[in-house]
Design a protein around this motif. Structure first.
Motif, mmCIF file in Angstrom:
data_model
loop_
_atom_site.group_PDB
_atom_site.id
_atom_site.type_symbol
_atom_site.label_atom_id
_atom_site.label_comp_id
_atom_site.label_asym_id
_atom_site.label_seq_id
_atom_site.Cartn_x
_atom_site.Cartn_y
_atom_site.Cartn_z
ATOM 1 N N HIS A 189 0.865 -1.172 0.000
ATOM 2 C CA HIS A 189 0.000 0.000 0.000
ATOM 3 C C HIS A 189 0.905 1.226 0.000
ATOM 4 N N VAL A 190 0.375 2.351 -0.481
ATOM 5 C CA VAL A 190 1.174 3.579 -0.588
ATOM 6 C C VAL A 190 0.414 4.737 0.043
ATOM 7 N N LEU A 191 1.161 5.569 0.786
ATOM 8 C CA LEU A 191 0.652 6.865 1.226
ATOM 9 C C LEU A 191 1.633 7.930 0.772
ATOM 10 N N LYS A 192 1.095 9.065 0.393
ATOM 11 C CA LYS A 192 1.934 10.151 -0.119
ATOM 12 C C LYS A 192 1.607 11.421 0.646
ATOM 13 N N GLY A 193 2.657 12.185 0.966
ATOM 14 C CA GLY A 193 2.450 13.427 1.691
ATOM 15 C C GLY A 193 3.460 14.483 1.289
ATOM 16 N N GLU A 194 3.479 15.552 2.067
ATOM 17 C CA GLU A 194 4.380 16.671 1.768
ATOM 18 C C GLU A 194 4.675 17.398 3.061
ATOM 19 N N VAL A 195 5.923 17.790 3.237
ATOM 20 C CA VAL A 195 6.335 18.520 4.425
ATOM 21 C C VAL A 195 7.114 19.762 3.990
ATOM 22 N N THR A 196 6.865 20.870 4.709
ATOM 23 C CA THR A 196 7.564 22.117 4.434
ATOM 24 C C THR A 196 8.750 22.249 5.379
ATOM 25 N N LEU A 197 9.925 22.489 4.825
ATOM 26 C CA LEU A 197 11.132 22.586 5.646
ATOM 27 C C LEU A 197 11.145 23.896 6.429
ATOM 28 N N PRO A 198 11.708 23.895 7.648
ATOM 29 C CA PRO A 198 11.584 25.063 8.527
ATOM 30 C C PRO A 198 12.397 26.268 8.095
ATOM 31 N N ASN A 199 13.491 26.073 7.410
ATOM 32 C CA ASN A 199 14.372 27.193 7.094
ATOM 33 C C ASN A 199 14.122 27.747 5.693
ATOM 34 N N SER A 200 14.239 26.899 4.678
ATOM 35 C CA SER A 200 14.073 27.348 3.301
ATOM 36 C C SER A 200 12.614 27.398 2.869
ATOM 37 N N THR A 239 8.466 15.886 -0.896
ATOM 38 C CA THR A 239 7.454 14.841 -1.070
ATOM 39 C C THR A 239 7.837 13.619 -0.235
ATOM 40 N N THR A 240 6.854 13.069 0.457
ATOM 41 C CA THR A 240 7.091 11.909 1.301
ATOM 42 C C THR A 240 6.219 10.741 0.853
ATOM 43 N N TYR A 241 6.799 9.544 0.918
ATOM 44 C CA TYR A 241 6.070 8.312 0.620
ATOM 45 C C TYR A 241 6.277 7.318 1.758
ATOM 46 N N VAL A 242 5.242 6.542 2.031
ATOM 47 C CA VAL A 242 5.409 5.328 2.824
ATOM 48 C C VAL A 242 4.782 4.186 2.050
ATOM 49 N N MET A 243 5.414 3.021 2.132
ATOM 50 C CA MET A 243 4.959 1.832 1.418
ATOM 51 C C MET A 243 4.948 0.684 2.405
ATOM 52 N N SER A 270 1.989 6.737 9.689
ATOM 53 C CA SER A 270 3.434 6.943 9.584
ATOM 54 C C SER A 270 3.845 8.208 8.845
ATOM 55 N N LEU A 271 2.989 8.753 7.973
ATOM 56 C CA LEU A 271 3.374 9.992 7.293
ATOM 57 C C LEU A 271 3.650 11.120 8.276
ATOM 58 N N GLN A 272 2.837 11.178 9.336
ATOM 59 C CA GLN A 272 3.044 12.240 10.314
ATOM 60 C C GLN A 272 4.386 12.064 11.020
ATOM 61 N N TYR A 273 4.772 10.815 11.285
ATOM 62 C CA TYR A 273 6.073 10.573 11.907
ATOM 63 C C TYR A 273 7.191 11.085 10.998
ATOM 64 N N TYR A 326 17.197 17.047 -0.278
ATOM 65 C CA TYR A 326 16.641 16.416 -1.476
ATOM 66 C C TYR A 326 15.136 16.688 -1.574
ATOM 67 N N ASP A 327 14.517 16.215 -2.643
ATOM 68 C CA ASP A 327 13.112 16.536 -2.911
ATOM 69 C C ASP A 327 12.141 15.442 -2.497
ATOM 70 N N VAL A 328 12.645 14.270 -2.168
ATOM 71 C CA VAL A 328 11.766 13.150 -1.847
ATOM 72 C C VAL A 328 12.397 12.334 -0.724
ATOM 73 N N VAL A 329 11.560 11.708 0.080
ATOM 74 C CA VAL A 329 12.031 10.777 1.105
ATOM 75 C C VAL A 329 10.974 9.690 1.255
ATOM 76 N N THR A 330 11.431 8.452 1.395
ATOM 77 C CA THR A 330 10.532 7.300 1.402
ATOM 78 C C THR A 330 10.888 6.370 2.551
#
Length: 998
Positions: free
Chosen positions: A275-286, A291-295, A307-310, A327-331
């Motif tokens: 299964h896949v969940l996709k999210g997005e987080v804004t970095l604090p400085n820049s 983009t975030t994924y969990v599988m 887990s996306l919130q974690y 980087y632009d993505v983390v999984t």
């Protein structure tokens, strides 16, 4: 010869100095890899192109290449040997299908074939360049390769069915840096160090696989759309099925192209069930968006749904405290990983099975944190594991305290009635780090943090590399303050990201930013096993409202800074930091009406002993904490004087049922002074009975001994009831020397033990009065000296031990050697060999008789040291008389033959049966100058190991003719020849208590 050795030493020092004197450089390595998964054969077919740029000032004539799948090749690899040394037999017993390798290699440089060879291990190759590679020049290395994917149950790379975790799978150059080449074999304990560069990886898999990989997916709008649809479907699900079967693979395939620069590794994971969940987080400085994924599979779907919130929280706080994620993505993917709870790779991490929300969040935060400490800061984790695992564990703890400030060590169980009864409710999550460090540190078996990862014991890899480093940096943060700590770490990150920092680079940043002398931290706390411990000695209130003098003594070896808090009604009303010092010192403290003072109120300092940190301002026993009588056990609580107790019940044939309690202070970690007292009331003879032990542990520094233990053991039990119940009392002072190992990971341990054994024995003699005989109780006192040297190799394959024992007392001396060897046949089958040889020294037959060597081991009445528990110590007939110990000749069949007052020798063997949970045994032995004729005797039969080495029953089948004659002469029935062992030994009740405690 001595002069020549000095000459070569000087050359080596000059070469090393030359490398270290260079300006910083790092090589650039770019990869293009095309790889195809065969999920029927569980294989990879690939070809690779490597662009290697030599940025050093050196000319290179060869290049080391890591071909790490070969670590799974056979039992001779470094990984195989390390796993066995750690007690892990998973790979040793793996069959050919479960193992893996890399082959079909055909290295070419700039299109021309080059010679290559293995370099010490099949997971390292050495390429000999046709032309020297000069400074500033670039070469192109190409090779095809084929990988047989091993079982995922072995280490980090592998598959479980058609779930794939593909890591460390391609040939890659070893790092060449300021310190030279860093070629090292694949290991299960010990991670990686690779060159930064750009990766373009093309992965071919059946179309219905969900793939998570390092980098950005650059060629697949359809793939991205398919993942988005999966994510929408997953987000809408309120429950998940339990089915974990693999769907059939699609016959069509897809090619996924992943690209990313400024990284030093590439891993990918594939599973048709994700299964896949996709999210997005804004970095604090820049304020850049990532983009975030969990599988994840159905197995832990209810946990992974959150887990996306974690991930978002972890990325945000790590970025806030160190510098923004680059980087632009983390999984994060759910995987069947065997090497711990999770494993990190650039932009992606694989997470093992989690038991609850908090555990999953902890592992996700830790593994995502490695994008900083391993990923963007590419230090040498094989040589300096604390720079990655340790610092990252500090941020893991800081993260958890940020988002879960009330998190408990025992999670939700901390709020249960059981936790309250056991006095475990108050301990915060951070205590896990402290306890894991302290287990070995309290015994002086910890290791300094300046060692390569492969040199740590498994426990110290956790307790020191992870936990001690986390505690140390928490301590540093408490001392510097969070703003200064963050400034230093952000400077470190900005200075060294996408580079290869070493420990002195980190130290230089801290020295420059803080402008403080932190040698106590980097030189002493991190790079030695010296301990920190301050003790409050006294307090004195001064006149004219001038405050207090607090006398503090440094009982440790590190002069680190420390804080003292003034407490009123359980709350801090003043806190002062002091610079470290050695010896004893009076410290001024601001005025206030304090109840007590406490060193390190917030438990930020990894002190070896927190029980000496408090002093009250009033009362007689100012340094003694309130008494806490606690059932079973708890953790060591510096705020209480703890006394633990456990109800105890016992039985033997003379005392009958015994009831009492064990009182003890022995818990984890080890204390200097440990005791256990077990008083009991015996209903059979209406008497007091029991046993006790008190030990004082000394852990000398830099000596021949690891630990010296002084102690006294005592016991009182009845041993006979005819004509009336009689008791024995035993008092045995002892000293135990535990020798320091030459290498901490060695399974070889040596000890030397001396005991002075005093047996005060009640006995009966008969007196005559008017031709009537009556029994009279009297007392005898026997004293023995007992010295035992033992050497044990506890390796999991073919372990062995030897014990040399000398006894003296009551006009006798004897010497005996016992050797044991286990021939390991399989994971569950083995043959155990034992050999015994013993002789009396200068002892007459008359004086030796009560202590004769016995071919049949010892029964209760023959145990003259009273070392073992016998249910019927003085029985000659009946079932209780058939208990024995496998000592002396260790025959399982009882015989009075071959009792020797001179010498005795025997060989014993036990072998597992192929199918049944039984063993067969055989014994052979002889003796000299004994009571009977000198003959070689033997026996053999079936061993029923109900609890191996504890409770075993022996059924004889064959034995010597002389023993047969003895059986017939005594008219023994078959069941009378069956014997058993019951090894409930009194010698070390402290260990029994510790094993039952936390």
């Amino acid at each position: 010869m001595l002069q020549k050795n000095y000459f070569f030493l000087l050359i080596g020092l000059f070469f090393c100095a030359d490398l270290n004197a260079q300006e910083y450089f790092q090589q650039k390595v770019d990869y293009t890899i095309h790889v195809k998964l065969n999920d029927v054969k569980n294989e990879l077919s690939a070809d690779e192109t490597i662009g290697y740029l030599n940025n050093s000032s050196q000319t290179l004539n060869f290049i080391y290449m890591h071909i790490w799948p070969n670590g799974y090749k056979n039992d001779s690899t470094a990984m195989a040997k390390q796993m066995l040394e750690s007690g892990n037999t998973t790979f040793y017993y793996a069959d050919a299908e479960q193992r893996g390798y890399i082959d079909s290699l055909d290295f070419k440089v700039d299109g021309q074939p080059v010679k290559w060879t293995y370099a010490g291990d099949p997971s390292i190759a050495k390429l000999f360049l046709n032309e020297p590679l000069k400074s500033g020049e670039k070469i192109i290395i190409t090779t095809p390769f084929h990988v047989k994917i091993p079982s995922g149950k072995i280490s980090r790379m592998g598959h479980i069915g058609q779930s794939y975790q593909i890591s460390q799978w391609y040939p890659k150059p070893a790092v060449f840096d300021r310190s030279g080449w860093h070629q090292f074999p694949y290991l299960n304990q010990g991670e990686y160090y690779s060159e930064f560069g750009t990766f373009d990886v093309y992965i071919t898999v059946p179309k219905n696989y969900v793939v998570g990989a390092t980098g950005d997916l650059v060629n697949g709008e359809k793939e991205k759309q398919w993942l988005d649809e999966n994510a929408k479907k997953t987000a809408a699900m309120t429950s998940f099925p339990t089915d974990m079967s693999f769907p059939k693979s699609d016959t069509a395939t897809k090619i996924l192209h992943y690209h990313l620069g400024l990284i030093h590794d590439f891993a990918w994971f594939a599973d048709k069930r994700y299964h896949v969940l996709k999210g997005e987080v804004t970095l604090p400085n820049s304020k850049r968006k990532v983009t975030t994924y969990v599988m994840f599979t159905n197995a832990n779907a209810d946990l992974w749904k959150k887990s996306l919130q974690y991930m978002h929280d972890a990325i945000y706080y790590y970025s806030l405290w160190n510098g923004d994620y680059a980087y632009d993505v983390v999984t994060a993917v759910d995987g069947t990983i065997s090497a711990g709870g999770g494993m990190e790779y650039p932009t992606i991490t694989v997470i093992g099975t989690a038991s609850n929300d908090f555990d999953l969040e902890t592992v996700i935060a830790h593994e995502l944190g490695h994008n900083w400490f391993y990923g963007m800061l590419g230090s040498n984790e094989r040589e300096y594991p604390w720079m990655d695992e340790g610092i990252n564990s500090y941020y893991e703890n800081r993260y958890l305290e940020q988002v879960h400030p009330d998190a408990k060590l025992l999670g939700n169980f901390a709020y249960s009635e059981a936790a309250k009864i056991l006095d475990l409710s108050k301990y915060k999550h951070r205590e896990e780090y402290y306890l894991t460090y302290l287990i070995n540190a309290a015994k002086n078996e910890d290791q300094a943090l300046d060692l390569p990862s492969a040199e740590y014991t498994s426990l110290n890899y956790d307790g020191d590399v992870y936990c001690k480093t986390a505690l140390a940096f928490t301590y540093l943060m408490s001392y510097l303050g969070k703003p200064m700590m963050d400034k230093a770490m952000q400077t470190y990150f900005d200075t060294w990201k996408f580079k290869h920092p070493q420990p002195y680079d980190l130290q230089k940043v801290f020295d420059d930013v803080t402008n403080k002398d932190l040698s106590w931290f980097f030189d002493d706390l991190l790079n030695s096993t010296e301990k920190i411990d301050y003790k409050i000695v006294a307090e004195q209130k001064l006149d004219s409202n001038e405050g207090y003098n607090i006398t503090v003594k440094n009982t440790g070896q590190i002069n680190g800074p420390f804080s003292v808090a003034g407490i009123i009604n359980g709350k801090i009303r003043g806190l002062v930091w002091y610079d470290g010092f050695s010896g004893k010192k009076k410290l001024g403290f601001p005025p206030g009406n304090y109840d007590h003072f406490k060193i390190d109120y917030f438990d930020d300092i990894p002190e070896i002993n927190r029980n000496n940190n408090t002093i009250k301002t009033k009362g007689l026993l100012k340094k003694m904490e309130p008494l806490r009588l606690q059932i079973f056990g708890s953790l060591d609580d510096p705020d209480k004087t703890q006394l633990f107790f456990t109800p105890v019940i016992g039985w033997n044939n003379y005392n009958k049922t015994m009831l009492g309690a064990a009182f003890y202070n022995a818990i984890i970690p080890q204390k200097k002074l440990e005791y256990v007292f077990v008083p009991m009331y015996a209903f059979g003879n209406s008497d007091l009975t029991g046993y006790g032990q008190i030990h004082y542990n000394i852990t000398p520094d830099n000596t021949f001994f690891q630990q010296i233990t002084l102690g006294v053991n005592g016991a009182r039990f009845a041993y006979a009831s005819n004509p009336f119940t009689t008791n024995f009392n035993k008092i045995a002072p002892e000293i135990l020397f535990k020798f320091k190992k030459k290498r901490a990971r060695s399974n070889l341990q040596q000890t030397l033990r001396y005991r002075n054994i005093n047996i005060i024995q009640e006995a009966a003699h008969y007196e005559e009065n008017n031709s009537t005989y009556f029994a009279v109780k009297d007392t005898t006192h026997k004293m023995f000296n007992d010295v035992t040297y033992s050497i044990t190799n506890s390796r999991v394959i073919n372990p062995f031990s030897a014990e040399l024992n000398f006894q003296q007392g009551d006009k006798m001396m004897k010497l005996a050697l016992t050797a044991k060897y286990t021939l390991t046949l399989s994971k569950t089958k083995s043959i155990d060999f034992r050999a015994f040889a013993g002789t009396f020294l200068g002892t007459t037959v008359e004086n030796a008789a009560p202590y004769a060597f016995r071919l049949s081991g010892e029964t209760g009445y023959q145990d003259y040291f009273y070392d073992n528990i016998f249910l019927g110590r003085s029985e000659y007939t009946g079932i209780l008389s058939q208990q024995f110990t496998e000592t002396n000749g260790a025959f399982k069949m009882y015989t009075a033959l071959e009792q020797s007052t001179n010498w005795l020798a025997s060989v014993n063997a036990k072998a597992s049966l192929p199918i049944l949970p039984l063993r067969i045994y055989a014994d052979i032995g002889t003796a000299g100058s004994n009571y009977y004729n000198e003959k070689v005797l033997y026996d053999a039969g079936i061993d029923l190991p109900i609890a191996k080495n504890i409770f075993e029953i022996y059924f004889p089948l064959f034995y010597s003719q002389d023993i047969k004659n003895e059986v017939q002469a005594n008219n023994w029935k078959y069941l009378q020849t069956v014997r058993f062992t019951l090894n409930l030994n009194l010698l070390n009740p402290l260990e029994m208590i510790r094993n039952l405690s936390f």
